[in-house]
Design an enzyme around this catalytic site. Structure first.
Site, mmCIF file in Angstrom:
data_model
loop_
_atom_site.group_PDB
_atom_site.id
_atom_site.type_symbol
_atom_site.label_atom_id
_atom_site.label_comp_id
_atom_site.label_asym_id
_atom_site.label_seq_id
_atom_site.Cartn_x
_atom_site.Cartn_y
_atom_site.Cartn_z
ATOM 1 N N ASP A 173 -22.828 -20.225 1.391
ATOM 2 C CA ASP A 173 -23.525 -20.337 0.109
ATOM 3 C C ASP A 173 -24.894 -19.684 0.268
ATOM 4 O O ASP A 173 -25.218 -19.141 1.327
ATOM 5 C CB ASP A 173 -23.639 -21.791 -0.337
ATOM 6 C CG ASP A 173 -23.533 -21.941 -1.852
ATOM 7 O OD1 ASP A 173 -24.415 -21.398 -2.557
ATOM 8 O OD2 ASP A 173 -22.577 -22.570 -2.325
ATOM 9 N N HIS A 244 -23.498 -16.939 -5.047
ATOM 10 C CA HIS A 244 -23.714 -17.897 -3.947
ATOM 11 C C HIS A 244 -23.696 -17.179 -2.596
ATOM 12 O O HIS A 244 -23.099 -17.669 -1.633
ATOM 13 C CB HIS A 244 -22.648 -18.999 -3.985
ATOM 14 C CG HIS A 244 -22.812 -19.953 -5.138
ATOM 15 N ND1 HIS A 244 -23.810 -20.898 -5.188
ATOM 16 C CD2 HIS A 244 -22.102 -20.092 -6.296
ATOM 17 C CE1 HIS A 244 -23.703 -21.598 -6.320
ATOM 18 N NE2 HIS A 244 -22.674 -21.120 -7.006
ATOM 19 N N GLU A 311 -20.256 -19.444 -10.873
ATOM 20 C CA GLU A 311 -21.701 -19.395 -11.126
ATOM 21 C C GLU A 311 -22.333 -18.080 -10.661
ATOM 22 O O GLU A 311 -23.396 -18.079 -10.036
ATOM 23 C CB GLU A 311 -22.392 -20.595 -10.464
ATOM 24 C CG GLU A 311 -21.916 -21.930 -11.019
ATOM 25 C CD GLU A 311 -22.561 -23.131 -10.339
ATOM 26 O OE1 GLU A 311 -22.701 -24.180 -10.991
ATOM 27 O OE2 GLU A 311 -22.934 -23.023 -9.147
ATOM 28 N N THR A 472 -23.552 -31.225 -1.209
ATOM 29 C CA THR A 472 -24.549 -31.905 -0.375
ATOM 30 C C THR A 472 -25.985 -31.453 -0.595
ATOM 31 O O THR A 472 -26.827 -31.648 0.289
ATOM 32 C CB THR A 472 -24.180 -31.735 1.110
ATOM 33 O OG1 THR A 472 -24.189 -30.336 1.447
ATOM 34 C CG2 THR A 472 -22.826 -32.344 1.415
#
Length: 557
Positions: A173, A244, A311, A472
């Site tokens: 990411d 990402h 995204e 997370t």
């Protein structure tokens, strides 16, 4: 019996118990070795009993038996005078039967060292069981906050204890690249760590000014895959593209849109949220990620490889002369189609190697999905996904419904229901509260198959499973992951495995809640730091750290 997840059928005559002692033997045969090894090691550690191999099959004790005519994960557990017999068609069914046996022995069977050496009993009876879904998954985001290998192995044990069989490992990411790629060492030299981390949501404007990082060597990941396979779990890797991707661009600036931004000045991202820095669409970038995936495929035998696709901010492509030239060259109408073209390239690349692409539901945009008959043949439809590609439906049910109706397999993981980073209670003491309130009961009442597909059996058959996701950003260690995952993951496991009423209101919440009292004792024995029903312990709270709660009832769509 307080079993979780609830089995398909239980017959308990209540006439006695099988007693385990120092003379109890454990026997299997060809094809049962892995389960026999696991059961002897696990129950032996908890009970202190040797569970020696039987001198000959059929001599009583705990018996593992393979038969034909059962489904791959189906099992039958029969407990009677003189024996405990687990019967299945293969090791998967035997292993799930062994997990049920462990639960029947009581919470102390989940410890790693014996607290007693006598009094181990299993009630007489028969359990017949098989799962509802073949994909019963959990996403573990190790990119935003790295989890050491030992924590990942521990989570595999926790998944196995709940009959969950897919670990979706989110390895890359903007905030971190966690997999060693030997051809491109800077991915971990540069991309595996960041200078600091945002603490809480951006509105709090708070940073910890502490470097954070870590990565798994290829041998680490092979160990994880092998450990998972022993527990009948498939590890599905995720390499997120084309968004990402700032950690990769920080390591290799030529991957970014250098005609728009100074990619050489970018570092691994230290904040959360959707990021404008995405991959460029040059042939060299396609070759780079093909080389990355070559190494990924050598490590992970999973049929599915997750390529993200979510995204992706397209502002840089709109501003990039190179991206616009590529669109013109390919005859693409807009940047959504450009992303579709990018992902279709890897869809075909994986398909040619016998693997299947799976991506977030944004991969349906820009022409990647074309409606076709569920009875249609294989191969690729012009402009669309290969027939083997699958969709993780996260923004609700709609993407999954569209994909299933078009003949693509779907894993339902709508954020409104099974994003376990969302808060479990409305109180101000919830640590870094994010999203909608999703209580244990809410997760128990989650139904993966939406009503709109109930009258379309061909499309419904493409819903191959469901998944709970643990993102997370706001979980900086495994204790925080425990808090968010449990006990809700137990409820999710029952949704994924058991034949519950499809109408959520008809489910026996009171019965599940009663069984959970025993199951919490199992979690205690396993050392899981779950959220208490009364709310977080003082040490589980994060006073003053700003979250992003969403009020009201989540939409069902």
């Amino acid at each position: 019996m307080d079993l979780i997840p609830a089995p398909l059928d239980v017959h308990a005559p209540g006439e006695g118990f099988f007693h385990l002692d120092a003379d109890t033997v454990l026997s299997g045969g060809p094809g049962t070795e892995s389960v026999e090894w696991w059961l002897r090691a696990t129950l032996g550690a908890a009970t202190g009993l040797p569970l020696r191999p039987a001198a000959q099959p059929g001599s009583g004790g705990i018996e593992l038996t393979l038969v034909e005519g059962m489904e791959p994960e189906e099992y039958r557990l029969h407990v009677a005078r003189g024996h405990v017999r687990i019967t299945a068609a293969g090791e998967a069914g035997l292993f799930w039967g062994a997990q049920t046996l462990r639960q029947l022995l009581g919470p102390e069977a989940f410890r790693r060292s014996p607290l007693k050496r006598e009094g181990w009993t299993v009630p007489y009876g028969t359990v017949r069981d098989r799962p509802r879904f073949g994909w019963r998954g959990v996403l573990l985001d190790v990119s935003r906050h790295f989890l050491p290998k030992a924590d990942v192995l521990r989570y595999l044990d926790l998944l196995a204890a709940h009959k969950l069989n897919v670990l979706h490992l989110h390895l890359t990411d903007d905030q971190g690249w966690r997999i060693e790629i030997r051809r491109y060492p800077r991915l971990t030299e540069v991309g595996s760590w960041r200078e600091r981390s945002m603490v809480g949501f951006r509105d709090g404007d708070r940073r910890d000014d502490r470097p954070h990082g870590g990565f798994y060597t290829q041998d680490d990941l092979r160990e994880i895959v092998a450990y998972a396979a022993q527990r009948q779990i498939t590890v599905v890797p995720e390499i997120d593209v084309p968004g990402h991707s700032q950690a990769a661009i920080a390591a290799y600036p030529e991957l970014g849109n250098s005609d728009v931004v100074d990619t050489a000045s970018l570092g691994t991202l230290t904040d959360w949220g959707i990021n404008p820095n995405v991959l460029n669409v040059e042939e060299s970038t396609l070759r780079f990620y093909e080389n990355v995936l070559e190494e990924v495929l050598e490590i992970f035998p999973s049929t599915f490889v997750h390529l993200g696709g979510d995204e992706c901010n397209k502002d840089q492509w709109r501003a990039s002369p190179a991206a616009q030239a590529r669109m013109k060259e390919l005859g693409l109408a807009d940047e959504d189609q450009l992303q579709s073209w990018f992902l279709r390239h890897f869809d075909g690349w994986l398909s040619a190697r016998g693997r299947r692409l799976i991506g977030w539901d944004e991969i349906l945009e820009g022409g990647m999905l074309e409606e076709h008959s569920n009875k249609g043949g294989g191969g690729r439809r012009e402009g669309g996904l290969a027939s083997g590609a699958a969709v993780s439906s996260w923004r609700g049910y709609a993407g999954g419904v569209a994909a299933a109706r078009a003949g693509h397999d779907v894993v339902m993981c709508p954020e409104q229901h099974v994003y376990l980073d969302h808060r479990e209670g409305p109180g101000a003491d919830e640590p870094i509260p994010v999203g909608w309130v999703r209580t244990l009961e809410d997760v128990y009442r989650f139904e993966p198959l939406p009503p709109v597909l109930c009258d379309d059996p061909a499309a419904a058959a493409h819903v191959i499973g469901t998944q709970a996701n643990l993102w997370t950003e706001f979980m900086d260690d495994v204790r925080s992951v425990d808090y968010h995952a449990f006990p809700r993951l137990a409820a999710f496991a029952e949704v994924a495995w058991s034949r519950l009423p499809q109408e959520p209101a008809e489910r026996d919440w009171a019965g599940f809640e009663a069984r959970m009292r025993t199951h919490l004792a199992r979690l205690d024995a396993l050392g899981v730091e779950y959220r208490p029903a009364s709310g977080p312990h003082p040490w589980q709270q994060r006073p003053g750290v700003v979250g992003r709660p969403t009020e009201g009832v989540p939409p069902v769509e």
